[in-house]
Scaffold this motif. Structure first.
Motif, PDB file in Angstrom:
ATOM      1  N   SER A  57       0.818  -1.216   0.000  1.00  0.00           N
ATOM      2  CA  SER A  57       0.000   0.000   0.000  1.00  0.00           C
ATOM      3  C   SER A  57       0.853   1.269   0.000  1.00  0.00           C
ATOM      4  O   SER A  57       0.492   2.263  -0.635  1.00  0.00           O
ATOM      5  N   GLU A  58       1.968   1.212   0.735  1.00  0.00           N
ATOM      6  CA  GLU A  58       2.787   2.409   0.920  1.00  0.00           C
ATOM      7  C   GLU A  58       4.110   2.345   0.162  1.00  0.00           C
ATOM      8  O   GLU A  58       4.919   3.279   0.270  1.00  0.00           O
ATOM      9  N   SER A 100      -1.727  -1.478  -9.009  1.00  0.00           N
ATOM     10  CA  SER A 100      -1.318  -2.205  -7.803  1.00  0.00           C
ATOM     11  C   SER A 100      -2.328  -2.016  -6.678  1.00  0.00           C
ATOM     12  O   SER A 100      -2.467  -2.890  -5.813  1.00  0.00           O
ATOM     13  N   SER A 101      -3.043  -0.881  -6.682  1.00  0.00           N
ATOM     14  CA  SER A 101      -4.033  -0.646  -5.633  1.00  0.00           C
ATOM     15  C   SER A 101      -5.158  -1.677  -5.673  1.00  0.00           C
ATOM     16  O   SER A 101      -5.799  -1.946  -4.648  1.00  0.00           O
ATOM     17  N   ASP A 102      -5.394  -2.269  -6.855  1.00  0.00           N
ATOM     18  CA  ASP A 102      -6.434  -3.297  -6.977  1.00  0.00           C
ATOM     19  C   ASP A 102      -6.124  -4.516  -6.111  1.00  0.00           C
ATOM     20  O   ASP A 102      -7.028  -5.253  -5.713  1.00  0.00           O
ATOM     21  N   ARG A 135       4.317   1.552 -10.404  1.00  0.00           N
ATOM     22  CA  ARG A 135       3.497   2.544  -9.726  1.00  0.00           C
ATOM     23  C   ARG A 135       2.374   3.049 -10.628  1.00  0.00           C
ATOM     24  O   ARG A 135       1.353   3.529 -10.140  1.00  0.00           O
ATOM     25  N   ARG A 142      -4.871  -4.499  -3.140  1.00  0.00           N
ATOM     26  CA  ARG A 142      -5.023  -4.272  -1.699  1.00  0.00           C
ATOM     27  C   ARG A 142      -6.312  -4.895  -1.173  1.00  0.00           C
ATOM     28  O   ARG A 142      -6.334  -5.444  -0.074  1.00  0.00           O
TER      29      ARG A 142
END
Length: 233
Positions: free
Chosen positions: A40-41, A123-125, A119, A127
């Motif tokens: 996430s970070e 990639s958020s998918d 980035r 999480r």
């Protein structure tokens, strides 16, 4: 967790192993949480913490395995007692493999951070799928502690959702790679990361199947969900 036996010492040994398995599960939960934080970070520090915890997870697996071998040699359990001991052993193995998958996630995140290219990819998918997998492990540990077959059945159903998330994410990545060849390498990193998340769900499912086997005495691996529902009353 364990039923009462003629030997109070046997009860004590089983309860001690049960507590150790739950402790191991807590460590693996922590690993997965740190891996999700790393994703996430884009945090290398969180990724490093995953590897640090992995060393303890591996050591605990060896210790629990030794305790179980000692119990078998000393008590020579039979019937349901033997099923319980074997369930502890298999649950421990599945937890250790989940730790391996969390470590794999951390390695892939570090690769993504170093490349920088991913980035711009979705990639958020991942999480949401990672949170689902982490939640599934938590439910599996709770169900195992209570030998709750209904909760185990729910876990089997929820694992299908993680599988669908993986399939949808894979199709999305294929689209990215077809549209821009420069995204192939970072997309493969994300694909391996997504596969690690899916495997965590699979290992939670394995623990749920162990619960049903332990309580009902039926091996429901490779069994259709509707057939498992008829087993769990």
């Amino acid at each position: 967790m364990a039923d009462k036996h003629l030997s109070s010492q046997f009860d004590s040994e089983l309860n001690q192993v049960s507590a150790r398995v739950m402790e191991l599960g807590g460590l693996v939960e922590s690993q997965i949480h740190q891996a999700i934080t790393a994703l996430s970070e884009f945090s290398t520090e969180a990724a490093e913490r995953v590897q640090f915890i992995e060393n303890r997870v591996n050591q605990m697996e060896v210790e629990i395995d030794h305790e179980l071998i000692t119990i078998i040699a000393r008590r020579q359990p039979t019937a349901r007692d033997l099923r319980l001991v074997m369930a502890f052993s298999k649950a421990t193995a599945n937890l250790e493999r989940m730790g391996d998958e969390a470590t794999r996630m951390a390695r892939m995140v570090r690769s993504i951070i170093e490349s920088g290219a991913a980035r711009s990819l979705p990639s958020s998918d991942l999480r949401m799928a990672a949170d689902l997998a982490s939640g599934l492990l938590r439910k599996a540990l709770d169900a195992f502690a209570r030998l709750d077959t209904r909760a185990a059945l729910t876990i089997l159903k929820e694992d299908d959702l993680i599988d669908r998330e993986f399939d949808g994410f894979m199709r999305k990545l294929i689209t990215y790679m077809m549209e821009d060849a420069r995204t192939i390498s970072p997309s493969l990193d994300l694909l391996f990361l997504a596969k690690a998340i899916e495997r965590i769900g699979d290992h939670s499912k394995n623990i749920a199947e162990l619960i049903i086997y332990l309580v009902e005495g039926k091996d429901v691996r490779h069994t259709a969900l509707e057939d498992i529902e008829s087993v769990v009353q």
